[in-house]
Design a protein around this motif. Structure first.
Motif, PDB file in Angstrom:
ATOM      1  N   VAL B 210       0.956  -1.169  -0.092  1.00  0.00           N
ATOM      2  CA  VAL B 210      -0.016   0.020  -0.053  1.00  0.00           C
ATOM      3  C   VAL B 210       0.836   1.209  -0.047  1.00  0.00           C
ATOM      4  O   VAL B 210       1.085   1.998   0.946  1.00  0.00           O
ATOM      5  N   PHE B 227      -5.568  -0.714  -4.050  1.00  0.00           N
ATOM      6  CA  PHE B 227      -4.786  -1.427  -3.583  1.00  0.00           C
ATOM      7  C   PHE B 227      -5.327  -2.886  -3.629  1.00  0.00           C
ATOM      8  O   PHE B 227      -6.070  -3.161  -2.715  1.00  0.00           O
ATOM      9  N   SER B 229      -4.442  -7.201  -3.214  1.00  0.00           N
ATOM     10  CA  SER B 229      -3.569  -7.998  -2.708  1.00  0.00           C
ATOM     11  C   SER B 229      -2.768  -9.260  -3.692  1.00  0.00           C
ATOM     12  O   SER B 229      -1.938  -9.753  -3.580  1.00  0.00           O
TER      13      SER B 229
END
Lengths: 254, 335
Positions: B210, B227, B229
């Motif tokens: 991030v 953002f 993952s």
């Protein structure tokens, strides 16, 4: 067909908004619920479980809860927060709060600032895209002092912070201080400050004091960096809206 | 592996795309394609293979964007900070770039068919000359295409880009094309590498990190940041849809913030022009205040003259940049 897709799209967004609201509600409720069952359930729902990952301070674990307002409660909260900060693998040196809410809550921001300082963060910057906190920085300062007293107790001068009005404001004294520093910023401290620095450099070029080839990243670094915050890294917390609301960071690793 | 992937979306993807396109769609999406090395470690591959998979995913993502009517994509391919990695990895990345740009030159017909314009943004002087030359050929070859745009940030950081823009404005002052008082936020934006593109509506970073890593800091001040993952080589159509939904949820508030910023910019420009006029009239009038009508006329003339100066300067800057690429192409011809 386009109408049908439009309806499904509206339904999809409504469902996502409901899910977000439910998750927020659950987060608040579950903060006090402990136990591996709830943590596993939350992990399965992909919700981060706040605070529960911190190693419990054995002395603090049996202390009074957040509801207490007396000095004893404040003292235990302070020691718990300090131990929380120590238990983190990495603590940010500088935290930036980007507040994009329409209605600003001085109490909420003051709480966050006090929490940041309590866990050991040295610098906190607060930004909103209307510059309201900067215009009313004395109100913000009063609220921070009030929350400091409520949450941490009023006698300890360790957490007496220094509040600077804007990006170019200098500390009141020249002795190196261990006190946390809070900076209140507005859009003028973002792109506007870069434009001002550019204008300054171009004036120097106009007066033949500088050449365009002399302009480098390090020259701009010196012009833009404030007198007290020299971190290359800044951790940004945005509240409720996923954008930086016009704030631009002249940092290597924002 | 080709830059341009043919092929339609499957039925479920098509239906999802149509649903999404009922709402506001981003016109320009920027990607920080993070996670190639972690992907390689996860699959027990060499780092180079991780980067190769990353490139393949880029090609696939461009196909999805085309089907979602997203005409412009910017990707962070190589940061100036990446030069600090091991020589082996840096050489591997530059070799991969060489291969891919050379492959691009072989796909000229395909690029023309799809109207793809390739731009490369960064301090290209930091790259080996042969790579600069092949990049220049790709840029010049596609510069007149206008259906979709791919901006590849190579040897790039935002601070270098902003510094370069300031340097260009200073060059303009040196050449007598503009005055220092003409420097403004709008002019600085026009001097960035990305001046031919609108600001990104949506910035996506993969791999769970991030942070912004000095990427398009100026341009994304009013963009939706997402953002995710997932590692970049594992990025899917559904991840892209999820990011677009985030954009759509925040669209109104971002538009409002952008509008407010535009109004503030216009006001700041007017104030700056007024300040220049006031100073000028003070000198002319020997201390006597000018009347309102004279001030208004002077302001109009000043604004028109400033805008003309700025246009001439931007033309000269464009010519300078075009010449940089055409000279590189000529050098290839000569060698």
């Amino acid at each position: 067909m386009a109408l049908l897709y439009g309806l499904i799209w509206r339904l999809l967004l409504a469902l996502v908004r409901i899910k977000r609201a439910t998750v927020s509600w659950l987060r608040v409720r579950l903060r006090t619920w402990k136990g591996s069952f709830w943590q596993r359930t939350m992990a399965a729902l992909l919700l981060p479980v706040p605070v529960s990952e911190f190693k419990q301070n054995k002395a603090g674990a049996n202390q009074s809860s957040d509801g207490d307002d007396d000095g004893k409660g404040a003292g235990s909260r302070r020691s718990r927060w300090i131990s929380d900060g120590i238990s983190l693998e990495k603590l940010p040196v500088h935290i930036g709060l980007v507040v994009a809410e329409e209605e600003l809550s001085y109490t909420d921001i003051a709480n966050i600032v006090v929490w940041c300082m309590a866990v050991g963060v040295s610098y906190v910057s607060v930004y909103d895209h209307h510059g309201i906190f900067q215009k009313n920085n004395s109100s913000l300062q009063e609220e921070i002092v009030r929350q400091q007293h409520n949450l941490l107790g009023g006698d300890d001068s360790t957490f007496n912070m220094e509040l600077l009005k804007n990006g170019s404001d200098k500390p009141q004294h020249f002795v190196v201080s261990c006190r946390p520093i809070v900076k209140v910023l507005s859009p003028e401290d973002g792109k506007h400050s870069i434009v001002q620095a550019a204008r300054k450099l171009c004036h120097s070029v106009e007066k033949k004091e500088w050449s365009s080839k002399d302009i480098s990243v390090s020259v701009l670094d010196i012009l833009l960096r404030g007198p007290i915050i020299d971190t290359d890294h800044i951790t940004i917390i945005t509240i409720f809206i996923i954008n930086t609301a016009g704030y631009i960071m002249w940092k290597k690793e924002p | 592996m080709s830059w341009i992937r043919e092929g339609e979306l499957n039925l479920l993807e098509k239906i999802s795309a149509n649903i999404l396109m009922a709402g506001p769609m981003p016109k320009h999406v920027a990607f920080i394609m993070d996670g190639n090395r972690r992907f390689a470690r996860k699959k027990k591959l060499e780092r180079h293979d991780g980067h190769m998979q990353g490139f393949n995913k880029l090609a696939e993502t461009l196909r999805w964007c085309k089907h979602l009517n997203i005409p412009e994509v910017t990707v962070y391919a190589f940061s100036i900070e990446n030069f600090k990695r091991s020589k082996e990895e840096v050489d591997g990345l530059l070799d991969l770039a060489r291969q891919k740009f050379e492959r691009l030159l072989e796909e000229q017909e395909n690029l023309e068919k799809h109207g793809v314009c390739i731009r490369v943004l960064g301090d290209l002087n930091m790259l080996p000359l042969d790579l600069q030359e092949v990049i220049a050929k790709a840029v010049v070859m596609t510069k007149n295409h206008n259906k979709c745009f791919l901006n590849v940030c190579f040897a790039y950081t935002s601070r270098y880009e902003i510094t370069n823009a300031v340097r260009e404005m200073a060059w303009g002052v040196e050449q007598g094309l503009i005055k220092a008082s003409d420097v403004s936020e709008a002019l600085l934006s026009e001097c960035l590498y990305s001046s031919n593109s609108p600001n990104p509506d949506l910035l996506i970073r993969t791999s769970g990190e991030v942070r912004l890593s000095d990427f398009l800091l100026w341009q994304t001040s009013h963009s939706c940041l997402v953002f995710q993952s997932v590692l970049w080589p594992e990025y899917s159509f559904w991840n892209l849809c999820e990011a677009i939904v985030q954009y759509q949820l925040n669209h109104k508030s971002i538009q409002k913030a952008r509008e407010l910023h535009r109004e503030e910019q216009a006001l700041q420009q007017l104030e700056a022009d007024c300040a220049c006029i006031a100073e000028h009239l003070q000198h002319q009038g020997n201390g006597k205040p000018a009347d309102a009508q004279r001030r208004q006329e002077a302001l109009q003339h000043y604004t028109v003259a400033r805008e003309e100066r700025v246009q001439d300067f931007l033309q000269a800057l464009k010519h300078k940049r075009d010449t940089f690429f055409t000279n590189l192409c000529s050098e290839t011809v000569l060698t």
